[in-house]
Scaffold this motif. Structure first.
Motif, mmCIF file in Angstrom:
data_model
loop_
_atom_site.group_PDB
_atom_site.id
_atom_site.type_symbol
_atom_site.label_atom_id
_atom_site.label_comp_id
_atom_site.label_asym_id
_atom_site.label_seq_id
_atom_site.Cartn_x
_atom_site.Cartn_y
_atom_site.Cartn_z
ATOM 1 N N PHE A 151 0.860 -1.180 0.000
ATOM 2 C CA PHE A 151 0.000 0.000 0.000
ATOM 3 C C PHE A 151 0.896 1.230 0.000
ATOM 4 O O PHE A 151 2.087 1.161 0.316
ATOM 5 C CB PHE A 151 -0.929 0.015 1.222
ATOM 6 C CG PHE A 151 -0.185 0.090 2.540
ATOM 7 C CD1 PHE A 151 0.096 1.308 3.135
ATOM 8 C CD2 PHE A 151 0.239 -1.074 3.172
ATOM 9 C CE1 PHE A 151 0.785 1.375 4.327
ATOM 10 C CE2 PHE A 151 0.938 -1.015 4.373
ATOM 11 C CZ PHE A 151 1.200 0.210 4.950
ATOM 12 N N ALA B 286 -7.486 5.763 -4.852
ATOM 13 C CA ALA B 286 -6.910 5.746 -3.506
ATOM 14 C C ALA B 286 -7.749 6.555 -2.527
ATOM 15 O O ALA B 286 -7.509 6.505 -1.314
ATOM 16 C CB ALA B 286 -5.475 6.285 -3.536
ATOM 17 N N SER C 141 -4.509 0.883 -0.582
ATOM 18 C CA SER C 141 -4.103 2.107 0.114
ATOM 19 C C SER C 141 -5.301 2.778 0.788
ATOM 20 O O SER C 141 -5.189 3.281 1.911
ATOM 21 C CB SER C 141 -3.438 3.076 -0.872
ATOM 22 O OG SER C 141 -2.300 2.470 -1.462
#
Length: 388
Positions: free
Chosen positions: A212, A242, A332
Protein backbone atom coordinates in the motif's frame (compact mmCIF):
# COMPACT_ATOMS: atom_id res chain seq x y z
CA UNK A 1 -31.19 -53.58 1.23
CA UNK A 2 -34.07 -51.81 -0.52
CA UNK A 3 -35.50 -53.87 -3.41
CA UNK A 4 -35.69 -52.41 -6.92
CA UNK A 5 -39.12 -52.00 -8.48
CA UNK A 6 -39.30 -52.12 -12.27
CA UNK A 7 -42.27 -51.45 -14.53
CA UNK A 8 -42.07 -51.88 -18.31
CA UNK A 9 -44.70 -50.74 -20.82
CA UNK A 10 -44.95 -49.67 -24.47
CA UNK A 11 -46.56 -46.66 -26.14
CA UNK A 12 -47.26 -45.45 -29.65
CA UNK A 13 -48.59 -41.96 -29.13
CA UNK A 14 -50.71 -40.19 -31.77
CA UNK A 15 -49.19 -36.84 -30.73
CA UNK A 16 -45.85 -38.03 -32.12
CA UNK A 17 -47.22 -39.21 -35.46
CA UNK A 18 -45.64 -37.98 -38.69
CA UNK A 19 -47.54 -36.51 -41.63
CA UNK A 20 -47.95 -40.07 -42.90
CA UNK A 21 -49.58 -41.04 -39.61
CA UNK A 22 -46.73 -43.22 -38.29
CA UNK A 23 -45.45 -42.78 -34.71
CA UNK A 24 -42.41 -44.38 -33.01
CA UNK A 25 -42.96 -47.18 -30.55
CA UNK A 26 -41.60 -46.14 -27.14
CA UNK A 27 -40.36 -48.32 -24.33
CA UNK A 28 -41.31 -46.86 -20.93
CA UNK A 29 -39.18 -47.76 -17.91
CA UNK A 30 -40.13 -46.91 -14.34
CA UNK A 31 -37.46 -47.86 -11.79
CA UNK A 32 -38.13 -46.98 -8.15
CA UNK A 33 -40.59 -44.33 -9.27
CA UNK A 34 -38.28 -42.70 -11.84
CA UNK A 35 -39.45 -42.85 -15.46
CA UNK A 36 -37.47 -42.87 -18.71
CA UNK A 37 -38.54 -43.35 -22.32
CA UNK A 38 -36.54 -45.16 -25.00
CA UNK A 39 -37.57 -44.60 -28.61
CA UNK A 40 -37.47 -47.91 -30.48
CA UNK A 41 -36.52 -48.11 -34.19
CA UNK A 42 -39.95 -49.40 -35.26
CA UNK A 43 -42.87 -47.12 -36.19
CA UNK A 44 -46.57 -47.98 -36.45
CA UNK A 45 -49.93 -46.35 -36.91
CA UNK A 46 -51.13 -45.59 -33.35
CA UNK A 47 -54.62 -46.99 -33.95
CA UNK A 48 -53.22 -50.28 -35.34
CA UNK A 49 -50.73 -50.49 -32.43
CA UNK A 50 -53.54 -50.07 -29.88
CA UNK A 51 -55.71 -52.66 -31.60
CA UNK A 52 -52.85 -55.16 -31.95
CA UNK A 53 -51.76 -55.15 -28.30
CA UNK A 54 -55.40 -55.67 -27.28
CA UNK A 55 -55.71 -58.87 -29.29
CA UNK A 56 -55.54 -62.27 -27.62
CA UNK A 57 -53.96 -63.84 -30.67
CA UNK A 58 -50.30 -63.31 -31.42
CA UNK A 59 -49.41 -60.77 -34.13
CA UNK A 60 -46.24 -59.08 -35.47
CA UNK A 61 -46.49 -56.11 -33.11
CA UNK A 62 -46.96 -58.29 -30.01
CA UNK A 63 -44.06 -60.48 -31.11
CA UNK A 64 -41.87 -57.38 -31.51
CA UNK A 65 -42.76 -56.13 -28.04
CA UNK A 66 -42.13 -59.53 -26.48
CA UNK A 67 -38.73 -59.72 -28.20
CA UNK A 68 -37.90 -56.25 -26.85
CA UNK A 69 -38.98 -57.27 -23.36
CA UNK A 70 -36.83 -60.39 -23.59
CA UNK A 71 -33.81 -58.35 -24.66
CA UNK A 72 -34.43 -56.00 -21.75
CA UNK A 73 -34.49 -58.90 -19.28
CA UNK A 74 -31.20 -60.22 -20.69
CA UNK A 75 -29.62 -56.76 -20.24
CA UNK A 76 -30.79 -56.54 -16.63
CA UNK A 77 -29.23 -59.93 -15.94
CA UNK A 78 -25.93 -58.81 -17.51
CA UNK A 79 -25.92 -55.60 -15.48
CA UNK A 80 -26.50 -57.51 -12.24
CA UNK A 81 -23.68 -59.93 -13.12
CA UNK A 82 -21.33 -56.99 -13.80
CA UNK A 83 -22.34 -55.22 -10.59
CA UNK A 84 -23.71 -52.17 -12.44
CA UNK A 85 -26.22 -50.11 -10.48
CA UNK A 86 -29.70 -50.45 -11.96
CA UNK A 87 -31.49 -47.15 -12.59
CA UNK A 88 -33.23 -45.50 -15.53
CA UNK A 89 -30.02 -43.89 -16.78
CA UNK A 90 -27.79 -46.98 -16.70
CA UNK A 91 -30.49 -49.29 -18.09
CA UNK A 92 -31.31 -46.84 -20.89
CA UNK A 93 -27.64 -46.50 -21.81
CA UNK A 94 -27.08 -50.26 -21.79
CA UNK A 95 -30.14 -50.78 -23.99
CA UNK A 96 -29.10 -48.07 -26.49
CA UNK A 97 -25.33 -48.61 -26.63
CA UNK A 98 -24.86 -52.25 -25.62
CA UNK A 99 -23.26 -51.16 -22.34
CA UNK A 100 -23.15 -48.27 -19.91
CA UNK A 101 -22.08 -45.16 -21.78
CA UNK A 102 -18.41 -44.26 -21.31
CA UNK A 103 -18.46 -40.89 -19.53
CA UNK A 104 -15.28 -38.98 -20.37
CA UNK A 105 -13.39 -36.19 -18.64
CA UNK A 106 -14.38 -33.84 -21.47
CA UNK A 107 -18.06 -34.71 -21.10
CA UNK A 108 -17.94 -33.79 -17.41
CA UNK A 109 -16.22 -30.44 -18.01
CA UNK A 110 -18.44 -29.63 -21.00
CA UNK A 111 -21.56 -30.33 -18.95
CA UNK A 112 -20.55 -28.15 -16.00
CA UNK A 113 -19.02 -25.32 -18.03
CA UNK A 114 -22.14 -25.36 -20.22
CA UNK A 115 -24.20 -24.63 -17.10
CA UNK A 116 -21.84 -21.77 -16.20
CA UNK A 117 -22.19 -20.28 -19.69
CA UNK A 118 -25.91 -19.76 -19.10
CA UNK A 119 -25.07 -17.67 -16.01
CA UNK A 120 -22.68 -15.25 -17.75
CA UNK A 121 -23.87 -11.64 -17.30
CA UNK A 122 -26.58 -12.89 -14.93
CA UNK A 123 -24.70 -13.80 -11.75
CA UNK A 124 -21.32 -14.62 -13.29
CA UNK A 125 -18.89 -12.30 -15.03
CA UNK A 126 -17.29 -13.26 -18.38
CA UNK A 127 -13.92 -13.04 -16.64
CA UNK A 128 -14.92 -15.62 -13.99
CA UNK A 129 -16.32 -17.90 -16.69
CA UNK A 130 -13.07 -17.64 -18.65
CA UNK A 131 -11.10 -18.75 -15.59
CA UNK A 132 -12.97 -22.08 -15.64
CA UNK A 133 -12.03 -22.57 -19.29
CA UNK A 134 -8.37 -21.85 -18.51
CA UNK A 135 -8.42 -24.24 -15.54
CA UNK A 136 -9.92 -26.94 -17.76
CA UNK A 137 -7.29 -26.40 -20.45
CA UNK A 138 -4.48 -26.70 -17.91
CA UNK A 139 -6.07 -29.87 -16.53
CA UNK A 140 -6.13 -31.38 -20.02
CA UNK A 141 -2.31 -31.16 -20.12
CA UNK A 142 -2.25 -33.70 -17.27
CA UNK A 143 -5.04 -36.04 -18.37
CA UNK A 144 -6.54 -36.67 -21.81
CA UNK A 145 -10.06 -35.23 -22.19
CA UNK A 146 -11.04 -38.54 -23.81
CA UNK A 147 -10.11 -40.51 -20.70
CA UNK A 148 -12.98 -41.98 -18.64
CA UNK A 149 -13.95 -39.90 -15.62
CA UNK A 150 -12.76 -42.72 -13.38
CA UNK A 151 -9.20 -41.93 -14.52
CA UNK A 152 -9.23 -38.73 -12.44
CA UNK A 153 -7.47 -40.05 -9.36
CA UNK A 154 -5.83 -38.47 -6.36
CA UNK A 155 -2.47 -38.93 -8.11
CA UNK A 156 -3.68 -37.04 -11.20
CA UNK A 157 -4.91 -34.12 -9.07
CA UNK A 158 -1.63 -34.05 -7.10
CA UNK A 159 0.30 -33.91 -10.39
CA UNK A 160 -1.98 -31.11 -11.62
CA UNK A 161 -1.40 -29.02 -8.49
CA UNK A 162 2.35 -29.65 -8.66
CA UNK A 163 2.44 -28.45 -12.28
CA UNK A 164 0.44 -25.32 -11.40
CA UNK A 165 2.74 -24.39 -8.52
CA UNK A 166 5.75 -24.62 -10.83
CA UNK A 167 4.35 -21.92 -13.14
CA UNK A 168 2.11 -19.79 -10.86
CA UNK A 169 2.27 -18.30 -7.39
CA UNK A 170 0.35 -20.19 -4.70
CA UNK A 171 -2.90 -18.14 -4.71
CA UNK A 172 -3.17 -18.39 -8.51
CA UNK A 173 -2.39 -22.12 -8.50
CA UNK A 174 -4.98 -22.72 -5.79
CA UNK A 175 -7.52 -20.75 -7.82
CA UNK A 176 -7.03 -23.07 -10.78
CA UNK A 177 -7.23 -26.08 -8.46
CA UNK A 178 -10.38 -24.83 -6.75
CA UNK A 179 -12.23 -24.50 -10.06
CA UNK A 180 -11.34 -28.08 -11.08
CA UNK A 181 -12.40 -29.21 -7.60
CA UNK A 182 -15.78 -27.50 -8.12
CA UNK A 183 -16.30 -29.40 -11.40
CA UNK A 184 -15.42 -32.71 -9.73
CA UNK A 185 -17.76 -32.00 -6.80
CA UNK A 186 -20.51 -31.45 -9.37
CA UNK A 187 -19.62 -34.83 -10.89
CA UNK A 188 -19.80 -36.45 -7.45
CA UNK A 189 -23.24 -34.94 -6.82
CA UNK A 190 -24.45 -36.48 -10.08
CA UNK A 191 -22.94 -39.88 -9.28
CA UNK A 192 -20.53 -39.57 -12.25
CA UNK A 193 -17.41 -39.27 -10.08
CA UNK A 194 -17.40 -42.06 -7.51
CA UNK A 195 -14.64 -40.91 -5.13
CA UNK A 196 -13.18 -37.54 -4.18
CA UNK A 197 -9.91 -37.07 -6.14
CA UNK A 198 -9.03 -34.06 -3.93
CA UNK A 199 -8.95 -36.24 -0.81
CA UNK A 200 -6.08 -35.03 1.44
CA UNK A 201 -5.15 -32.28 -1.04
CA UNK A 202 -5.75 -28.96 0.71
CA UNK A 203 -5.87 -25.68 -1.18
CA UNK A 204 -4.55 -23.48 1.58
CA UNK A 205 -4.02 -19.83 0.82
CA UNK A 206 -0.62 -18.42 1.72
CA UNK A 207 -0.55 -15.17 3.63
CA UNK A 208 0.12 -12.54 0.99
CA UNK A 209 2.03 -9.38 1.77
CA UNK A 210 -0.23 -6.50 0.79
CA UNK A 211 1.51 -3.42 -0.62
CA UNK A 212 0.00 0.00 0.00
CA UNK A 213 1.09 3.61 -0.40
CA UNK A 214 1.72 5.98 2.47
CA UNK A 215 0.06 9.39 2.64
CA UNK A 216 3.35 10.96 1.55
CA UNK A 217 3.54 8.73 -1.52
CA UNK A 218 -0.08 9.42 -2.50
CA UNK A 219 0.50 13.16 -2.09
CA UNK A 220 3.68 12.94 -4.18
CA UNK A 221 1.72 11.36 -7.04
CA UNK A 222 -1.17 13.82 -6.65
CA UNK A 223 1.10 16.90 -6.76
CA UNK A 224 3.36 15.78 -9.62
CA UNK A 225 2.75 17.28 -13.06
CA UNK A 226 3.46 14.57 -15.62
CA UNK A 227 3.78 17.13 -18.47
CA UNK A 228 1.56 14.84 -20.50
CA UNK A 229 -2.21 15.19 -20.69
CA UNK A 230 -2.84 11.44 -20.88
CA UNK A 231 -0.55 10.63 -17.94
CA UNK A 232 -2.14 13.41 -15.89
CA UNK A 233 -5.54 11.78 -16.45
CA UNK A 234 -4.15 8.42 -15.35
CA UNK A 235 -2.64 10.09 -12.27
CA UNK A 236 -6.04 11.58 -11.41
CA UNK A 237 -7.77 8.22 -11.79
CA UNK A 238 -5.24 6.59 -9.46
CA UNK A 239 -5.60 9.30 -6.80
CA UNK A 240 -9.39 8.97 -7.07
CA UNK A 241 -9.12 5.20 -6.56
CA UNK A 242 -6.91 5.75 -3.51
CA UNK A 243 -9.61 8.09 -2.21
CA UNK A 244 -12.59 5.79 -2.66
CA UNK A 245 -11.26 2.20 -2.64
CA UNK A 246 -13.09 1.06 -5.76
CA UNK A 247 -11.66 -1.73 -7.90
CA UNK A 248 -10.84 -0.85 -11.49
CA UNK A 249 -13.99 -2.46 -12.96
CA UNK A 250 -16.26 -0.73 -10.43
CA UNK A 251 -14.60 2.63 -11.08
CA UNK A 252 -14.84 2.13 -14.86
CA UNK A 253 -18.59 1.51 -14.54
CA UNK A 254 -19.32 4.74 -12.64
CA UNK A 255 -21.88 7.13 -14.08
CA UNK A 256 -22.70 10.68 -12.87
CA UNK A 257 -25.93 9.51 -11.19
CA UNK A 258 -23.99 7.01 -9.04
CA UNK A 259 -22.70 9.80 -6.77
CA UNK A 260 -24.90 10.49 -3.77
CA UNK A 261 -24.84 13.09 -0.99
CA UNK A 262 -25.71 12.86 2.68
CA UNK A 263 -27.21 15.70 4.72
CA UNK A 264 -23.78 17.29 5.27
CA UNK A 265 -22.88 17.20 1.57
CA UNK A 266 -20.48 14.26 1.82
CA UNK A 267 -20.19 12.41 -1.50
CA UNK A 268 -20.51 8.63 -1.40
CA UNK A 269 -21.21 5.76 -3.78
CA UNK A 270 -23.62 2.91 -2.97
CA UNK A 271 -23.64 0.10 -5.53
CA UNK A 272 -23.10 -3.62 -6.03
CA UNK A 273 -19.59 -4.84 -6.78
CA UNK A 274 -19.30 -6.17 -10.33
CA UNK A 275 -17.13 -9.07 -9.16
CA UNK A 276 -19.24 -10.41 -6.28
CA UNK A 277 -22.60 -8.65 -6.35
CA UNK A 278 -22.05 -7.50 -2.72
CA UNK A 279 -23.15 -3.94 -1.93
CA UNK A 280 -20.52 -1.39 -0.92
CA UNK A 281 -20.83 2.15 0.41
CA UNK A 282 -17.69 4.03 -0.58
CA UNK A 283 -17.15 7.40 1.12
CA UNK A 284 -15.08 9.57 -1.22
CA UNK A 285 -12.19 11.33 0.53
CA UNK A 286 -11.41 15.03 -0.20
CA UNK A 287 -8.73 14.29 -2.84
CA UNK A 288 -11.26 12.16 -4.72
CA UNK A 289 -13.97 14.83 -4.48
CA UNK A 290 -11.55 17.37 -5.94
CA UNK A 291 -10.91 15.10 -8.93
CA UNK A 292 -14.62 14.40 -9.46
CA UNK A 293 -15.28 18.14 -9.65
CA UNK A 294 -12.34 18.60 -12.03
CA UNK A 295 -13.95 16.17 -14.48
CA UNK A 296 -17.53 17.28 -13.81
CA UNK A 297 -18.28 13.83 -12.32
CA UNK A 298 -17.47 12.06 -15.60
CA UNK A 299 -14.18 10.27 -15.07
CA UNK A 300 -12.04 9.33 -18.09
CA UNK A 301 -12.68 5.85 -19.52
CA UNK A 302 -9.66 3.70 -20.31
CA UNK A 303 -8.86 0.00 -20.49
CA UNK A 304 -7.26 -1.69 -17.50
CA UNK A 305 -4.23 -2.63 -19.61
CA UNK A 306 -3.53 0.97 -20.71
CA UNK A 307 -4.17 2.21 -17.20
CA UNK A 308 -1.63 -0.17 -15.65
CA UNK A 309 0.88 0.60 -18.41
CA UNK A 310 0.57 4.33 -17.66
CA UNK A 311 1.04 3.67 -13.93
CA UNK A 312 4.48 2.23 -14.67
CA UNK A 313 5.52 5.58 -16.13
CA UNK A 314 3.98 7.44 -13.19
CA UNK A 315 5.87 5.16 -10.76
CA UNK A 316 9.13 6.07 -12.45
CA UNK A 317 8.41 9.80 -12.65
CA UNK A 318 7.32 10.00 -8.98
CA UNK A 319 10.13 7.69 -7.83
CA UNK A 320 7.79 5.24 -6.11
CA UNK A 321 9.68 2.11 -5.06
CA UNK A 322 6.59 -0.07 -4.63
CA UNK A 323 4.75 -1.68 -7.54
CA UNK A 324 2.12 0.69 -8.89
CA UNK A 325 -1.02 -0.94 -10.25
CA UNK A 326 -4.76 -0.37 -10.02
CA UNK A 327 -5.33 -2.61 -7.01
CA UNK A 328 -2.67 -0.99 -4.84
CA UNK A 329 -4.91 2.09 -4.81
CA UNK A 330 -7.70 -0.02 -3.25
CA UNK A 331 -5.21 -1.43 -0.73
CA UNK A 332 -4.10 2.11 0.11
CA UNK A 333 -7.66 3.38 0.69
CA UNK A 334 -8.37 0.48 3.08
CA UNK A 335 -5.12 1.01 4.96
CA UNK A 336 -5.65 4.78 5.19
CA UNK A 337 -9.06 4.18 6.76
CA UNK A 338 -7.76 1.59 9.21
CA UNK A 339 -4.82 3.78 10.23
CA UNK A 340 -7.23 6.62 10.96
CA UNK A 341 -9.01 4.38 13.47
CA UNK A 342 -12.03 3.40 11.36
CA UNK A 343 -13.32 0.05 12.60
CA UNK A 344 -12.67 -3.10 10.58
CA UNK A 345 -16.43 -3.71 10.20
CA UNK A 346 -16.90 -0.27 8.65
CA UNK A 347 -13.96 -0.69 6.26
CA UNK A 348 -15.47 -4.02 5.17
CA UNK A 349 -18.65 -2.14 4.14
CA UNK A 350 -16.60 0.53 2.38
CA UNK A 351 -14.86 -2.12 0.28
CA UNK A 352 -17.90 -4.32 -0.31
CA UNK A 353 -16.47 -7.32 1.54
CA UNK A 354 -18.91 -9.99 2.66
CA UNK A 355 -16.97 -10.49 5.91
CA UNK A 356 -14.24 -8.80 7.94
CA UNK A 357 -12.04 -11.87 7.29
CA UNK A 358 -11.44 -10.49 3.80
CA UNK A 359 -10.79 -7.00 5.12
CA UNK A 360 -8.10 -8.23 7.51
CA UNK A 361 -6.07 -8.84 4.36
CA UNK A 362 -5.61 -5.04 4.21
CA UNK A 363 -5.15 -4.38 7.92
CA UNK A 364 -1.52 -3.26 7.71
CA UNK A 365 -0.69 -0.62 10.29
CA UNK A 366 2.19 1.73 9.67
CA UNK A 367 5.15 1.27 12.01
CA UNK A 368 4.88 4.81 13.38
CA UNK A 369 1.17 4.29 14.11
CA UNK A 370 1.97 1.14 16.10
CA UNK A 371 4.58 2.98 18.19
CA UNK A 372 2.30 5.98 18.68
CA UNK A 373 -0.62 3.83 19.83
CA UNK A 374 1.53 2.06 22.45
CA UNK A 375 2.87 5.41 23.67
CA UNK A 376 -0.66 6.78 23.95
CA UNK A 377 -1.80 3.68 25.83
CA UNK A 378 0.94 3.93 28.47
CA UNK A 379 2.50 6.84 30.27
CA UNK A 380 4.87 8.25 27.64
CA UNK A 381 7.41 9.04 30.37
CA UNK A 382 8.43 5.35 30.59
CA UNK A 383 9.72 5.61 27.05
CA UNK A 384 11.77 8.76 27.71
CA UNK A 385 13.30 7.59 31.02
CA UNK A 386 14.40 3.99 30.45
CA UNK A 387 16.55 4.57 27.38
CA UNK A 388 18.91 7.10 28.96
Amino acid sequence: MKSTTLNVSFYCRPCKASKKGLAPIELSLIINGERAYITLPRKEYPEIFKKSIGMKKTNPIKEYLEATRGRLNDIITEMMDEGIMLNTQTLSEYFRYGGVKRYTVQMLFDEYIGLLKNRVNVDLTPRSYRKYELSRDKFYTIISPNSPVGSITNTVVAEYMSMLKRIFNTPTANGYGQRVKTVLKYGMSKGIVKTNPFMNIHLRKDITHVEFLTEEEITRIKDTDMYNESLNRMRDLFVFQASCGLSYCDMAALEPNDYQYNETGQIYIHKKRAKTGVYFTSVVLPDGVEILKRYDFQLPKISNQKYNAALKFIKSICQIEKPLHTHIARHSYATRCLNLGIRLEVVAKLLGHSSTRLTQHYAKLLEKNIIQEVQDAFNSSIFTQGGK
